[in-house]
Design a protein around this motif. Structure first.
Motif, mmCIF file in Angstrom:
data_model
loop_
_atom_site.group_PDB
_atom_site.id
_atom_site.type_symbol
_atom_site.label_atom_id
_atom_site.label_comp_id
_atom_site.label_asym_id
_atom_site.label_seq_id
_atom_site.Cartn_x
_atom_site.Cartn_y
_atom_site.Cartn_z
ATOM 1 N N SER A 18 4.431 12.011 4.271
ATOM 2 C CA SER A 18 4.441 11.989 2.819
ATOM 3 C C SER A 18 5.388 10.940 2.258
ATOM 4 C CB SER A 18 4.827 13.370 2.274
ATOM 5 O OG SER A 18 6.118 13.717 2.732
ATOM 6 N N ASN A 70 3.133 4.290 -1.399
ATOM 7 C CA ASN A 70 3.143 5.130 -2.600
ATOM 8 C C ASN A 70 1.770 5.328 -3.222
ATOM 9 O OD1 ASN A 70 6.062 5.859 -3.224
ATOM 10 N ND2 ASN A 70 6.212 3.644 -2.952
ATOM 11 N N ARG A 71 0.690 5.017 -2.492
ATOM 12 C CA ARG A 71 -0.637 5.354 -2.981
ATOM 13 C C ARG A 71 -0.855 6.854 -2.845
ATOM 14 N NH1 ARG A 71 -5.547 1.484 -2.450
ATOM 15 N NH2 ARG A 71 -4.704 -0.536 -3.094
ATOM 16 N N GLY A 120 -4.685 5.287 1.019
ATOM 17 C CA GLY A 120 -4.559 6.096 -0.180
ATOM 18 C C GLY A 120 -5.258 5.448 -1.362
ATOM 19 N N TYR A 141 3.338 7.857 1.411
ATOM 20 C CA TYR A 141 2.328 8.015 0.377
ATOM 21 C C TYR A 141 2.851 8.965 -0.701
ATOM 22 C CZ TYR A 141 -0.761 6.085 3.964
ATOM 23 O OH TYR A 141 -1.348 5.278 4.922
ATOM 24 N N GLY A 188 -8.735 10.644 1.182
ATOM 25 C CA GLY A 188 -8.423 9.267 0.829
ATOM 26 C C GLY A 188 -9.676 8.416 0.976
ATOM 27 N N LEU A 197 -2.649 10.236 -1.579
ATOM 28 C CA LEU A 197 -3.462 11.012 -0.643
ATOM 29 C C LEU A 197 -3.477 12.452 -1.128
ATOM 30 C CD1 LEU A 197 -2.432 9.758 2.922
ATOM 31 C CD2 LEU A 197 -4.573 9.331 1.725
ATOM 32 N N ASN A 231 1.747 12.168 -1.890
ATOM 33 C CA ASN A 231 0.807 13.203 -1.473
ATOM 34 C C ASN A 231 0.662 14.267 -2.544
ATOM 35 O OD1 ASN A 231 1.913 12.050 1.216
ATOM 36 N ND2 ASN A 231 0.034 13.130 1.771
ATOM 37 N N THR A 237 -2.391 12.524 7.625
ATOM 38 C CA THR A 237 -2.824 11.259 7.037
ATOM 39 C C THR A 237 -4.292 10.992 7.304
ATOM 40 O OG1 THR A 237 -0.601 10.397 7.363
ATOM 41 C CG2 THR A 237 -2.336 8.799 6.937
ATOM 42 N N GLU A 241 0.818 -1.210 0.000
ATOM 43 C CA GLU A 241 0.000 0.000 0.000
ATOM 44 C C GLU A 241 0.855 1.265 0.000
ATOM 45 O OE1 GLU A 241 -3.115 -0.276 -0.485
ATOM 46 O OE2 GLU A 241 -3.049 -2.459 -0.296
#
Length: 826
Positions: free
Chosen positions: A698, A684-685, A727, A701, A718, A687, A703, A713, A682
């Motif tokens: 960050s 590097n998804r 994310g 994710y 999200g 947001l 961002n 977060t 999960e």
């Protein structure tokens, strides 16, 4: 008694013959000129009396009655001398006496009464702010002579000052008062009655048939007419606004085909518009003339381009309404560089001439004929530059698009100015090309005058409050944007910073009050081994440790990241394109859990390919141009490594509107997918919300900044799955911005703006809806200081809310969110 009468008679005769300013010194014996004809005399001696502050020789020289010179006496030589001395403004009374006269010589005495000198001046009966403004423009310094001319100049300055502010009937009374014990100095007092500040109550046009009065009133700006709904500022009459407004009206007519339009008469006067209330009326009598259309466009002498190509550049077809402004721009120079002159000069014809002949035919048609003189191609002989005191010559030279031996090209010069401006080392407004053609040998020399910016390095230090759950934010970064590694290796190179090679070196630290820390170090060389190939590397470490978490207690995670990049310019599809390859390694260490992220270590080996087209004219606050970026990133499923693949696209376009106002539109999309089901993560998804400074996690994710929304977060935009915020695999973002560079100079740039943002993240393709977005509107300002860099402050109003898991405090719509960021958004 007889001798006394004789002396009186002689004095009277001398006075009548030498103007009323002449008199005879009674203590001198002179020859009686009565009955004698004018004769030529040589001045034997000149004496001066009454002068205390003015040198005698200056008075003699000013009178032109110099010893040894010849004059006709009786005649006008002495009266002329008196006039000359009066014109100097130094004297209030002047008399010239004849003290001795022989058959060939004459002696004179000049007696003067000096004007008093100023001790100080006072401006009375006006506001303090007006007094300060007037004191800045009045040139009446202590010690100068109080003359009618000097006082008159001051009064004219005061009247002009109030006239420019819209005042009528300004009156000024002057008092000159002696000051005791001031060595014959006086105080000059200006008693000012500013008059009435009248507003323009009516603007009327006569003779206009093609356009209504209402339409023309909108075109006569900056002159404005007062109305009950115009509550901001007084609509006063200013002469410069009136002249500019008249020209705007004429230009509007000419742009709509009325080439013969003229203003027959204009009147500006006061009148009682409501009872005894006085206002200003402006009246313009206009003769429109016929509305002209283009009939035929012909060319003679062109061999390089065909007629059809030249007509296309001219921008007119048969039957088009003749627009004089468009015609002049498309012949000489327009903002798109597509005019006739550019068409030829871009291929070397510097000495090209297009001479138009416009003939009026019938009643409302124009035949346009051009005599084309192409001449020969000009070759660039010498290229030079000056003013680069902090940047090495080779950095400037490699940026130039004009090379000796090449054909002359106006577009190459314009492109060079853009490239030099976007380096960040020179003031873009201060770059001036000096083009020196030599028609005889068909060559041209080009010199670029550069203006170094105050500093190409900056130290950024900022702090703020990131909202609930984030706490205090402190960020500091040192950027050396014109670094020289070669000079850094030399002891004498540190003076105080090794600079001049155009390299970039940065070190950054960010700390928040809730346990987040970030450290980074980066270096890049834009021209590796003298070629337009960029090479760089970056290392960073992010760490977060919190004993209070929305998801778990005592959560702790970190990221070590490193990458190297190599890029180069492209010449296809055009030379605004570039490509960059980034190879990176990331090590994630997660203890406990964070949202949907599992505990443990994750290794990622990534390869990212970036294709970009960038034609922006300024990276801090672009006025024109566009930027398109597409990136494809892959983390292959290697043994012991996590995997994903990601695509992102970003397009922005900047358009100048009016009076430096710029509109920017921006669209961004992103998608992340996976090669397998076993090694997906999960990480590097996407947001959406806040800025990089507020997004303390960050590094877990991807961002996406969105003004008006928080960046933590839990509060970011999200998705909530099983009570936890995760994310999205897709995102969309849209922005519209209007900004106005209010202050732009070497010391500071202040750029206020308004914006509307919209964005969202989506779980997958099934939930993707580009029109289902979270929206905000607001205002902001960007501040650029050479030492601190660019700081972006925004205040956004949310139109939609965000669900916060495991909490009753959702992010509500209808609230304001203050955000700040560091660095250029473009």
């Amino acid at each position: 008694m007889l001798n006394l009468l004789k002396r009186i008679l002689i004095a009277a005769v001398l006075t009548l013959s030498c103007t009323p300013f002449l008199a005879q010194a009674q203590e001198f014996q002179i020859t009686d000129p009565t009955g004698t004809a004018p004769a030529e005399y040589q001045i034997a001696d000149v004496q001066v009396q009454g002068n205390e502050r003015t040198r005698s020789q200056f008075i003699i020289n000013a009178s032109s009655l110099n010893i040894g010179s010849d004059i006709i006496y009786p005649g006008d030589a002495i009266s002329t001398a008196v006039e000359r001395l009066y014109r100097s403004g130094l004297f209030s009374d002047i008399k010239i006496y004849v003290t001795e006269q022989t058959a060939t010589e004459i002696s004179l005495l000049i007696e003067v009464e000096e004007q008093p000198r100023i001790l100080e001046y006072k401006l009375k009966n006006i506001k303090r702010s007006q007094r300060r403004d007037l004191e800045d423009i009045i040139t009446l310094t202590p010690g100068t002579v109080v003359s009618d001319a000097a006082v008159g100049r001051v009064k004219n300055t005061i009247k002009r000052f109030y006239k420019e502010k819209g005042y009528w009937y300004t009156e000024i009374d002057t008092e000159i008062k002696e000051v005791e014990d001031a060595n014959d100095r006086v105080r000059v007092i200006f008693n000012i009655d500013a008059g009435d500040r009248l507003e323009v109550k009516d603007i009327e046009f006569n003779g206009n048939e093609a356009f209504s009065n209402r339409k023309l009133r909108r075109k006569i700006k900056p002159l404005k007419e007062d109305a009950w709904w115009k509550i901001f500022g007084k609509k006063v009459f200013k002469e410069e606004d009136f002249e500019e407004g008249k020209e705007s009206v004429l230009s509007f007519y000419r742009a709509n085909g009325y080439t013969d339009v003229r203003i027959l008469k204009d009147s500006v006067y006061t009148y009682d518009y409501k009872g005894d209330k006085e206002g200003i009326k402006v009246l313009l009598n206009i003769e429109e003339g016929p509305k002209y259309k283009v009939r035929n466009i012909t060319f003679d002498g062109n061999t390089v381009y065909e007629d059809a190509t030249l007509r296309e550049a001219l921008g007119f077809q048969k039957g088009d309404v003749f627009n004089q402004q468009k015609f002049e721009e498309n012949v000489n120079i327009n903002k798109d560089n597509t005019d006739l002159n550019s068409l030829y000069q871009n291929v070397g014809y510097l000495f090209f001439q297009a001479i138009p002949n416009i003939e009026k035919v019938a009643e409302d048609s124009l035949d346009i004929h051009f005599d084309i003189y192409e001449d020969e191609i000009a070759t660039i002989k010498n290229v030079d530059f000056t003013g680069n005191t902090r940047t090495h010559d080779d950095v400037v030279r490699r940026t130039l698009r004009t090379v000796p031996g090449n054909k002359y090209s106006r577009s190459a010069i314009i492109r060079t100015i853009r490239e030099l401006g976007t380096l960040g080392f020179f003031d873009p407004q201060g770059i001036e090309p000096d083009v020196r053609p030599n028609r005889q040998d068909k060559t041209v020399d080009v010199t670029y005058r550069l203006d170094d910016t105050e500093s190409t390095s900056n130290f950024e230090l900022s702090g703020g409050y990131g909202g609930s759950g984030i706490g205090v934010i402190i960020s500091t970064r040192v950027n050396f944007n014109n670094f020289s590694l070669q000079r850094a290796l030399k002891k004498e190179g540190w003076n105080p910073i090794p600079m001049g090679d155009g390299q970039q070196l940065s070190l950054g630290v960010q700390v928040t009050g809730t346990g987040y820390q970030s450290y980074s170090f980066g270096f890049s060389e834009p021209w590796f081994r003298g070629r337009p190939t960029s090479v760089g590397f970056n290392v960073s470490y992010d760490f977060y440790n919190s004993r209070r978490s929305s998801f778990n207690v005592n959560s702790k995670y970190s990221l070590f990241s490193s990458n190297i990049s190599i890029g180069r310019r492209l010449k296809w599809p055009d030379d605004y394109f570039s490509q960059r390859t980034v190879i990176g390694y990331q090590l994630y260490n997660i203890e406990g859990s964070s949202g949907a992220l599992s505990a443990g270590n994750s290794n990622l080996f990534t390869i990212r390919q970036v294709i970009e087209r960038n034609s922006l004219d300024n990276f801090i606050s672009p006025n024109t141009g566009s930027k398109f970026t597409f990136s494809a990133e892959a983390a292959p499923p290697l043994p012991g490594f996590s995997e994903f693949y990601k695509f992102r696209a970003d397009y922005q376009h900047h358009v100048p509107l009016v009076d430096r106002l710029v509109m920017t539109t921006q669209v961004q999309y992103g998608y992340i997918g996976y090669f397998t089901k076993d090694k997906r993560s999960e990480l590097n998804r996407f947001l959406v919300g806040g800025t990089q400074l507020q997004q303390r996690q960050s590094f877990l994710y991807d961002n996406i900044d969105l003004r008006g929304y928080p960046g933590s977060t839990t509060e970011s935009i999200g998705h909530v799955v099983d009570g936890r915020k995760i994310g999205g695999r897709m995102f969309s973002k849209y922005s519209l911005e209007l900004r106005y560079p209010a202050v732009t100079n070497d010391q500071v740039q202040i750029i206020p703006y308004t914006f509307t943002d919209a964005g969202n993240s989506y779980l997958d393709f099934n939930t993707f809806d580009p029109f289902s977005v979270k929206r905000s509107v607001g205002v902001g300002v960007r501040l650029y200081l050479p030492i601190l860099g660019l700081i972006d402050l925004s205040y956004g109003y949310r139109l939609d809310g965000v669900n916060v898991p495991n909490s009753t405090n959702d992010v509500q719509p209808g609230q304001w969110e203050f955000l700040f960021n560091i660095g250029a958004p473009f």
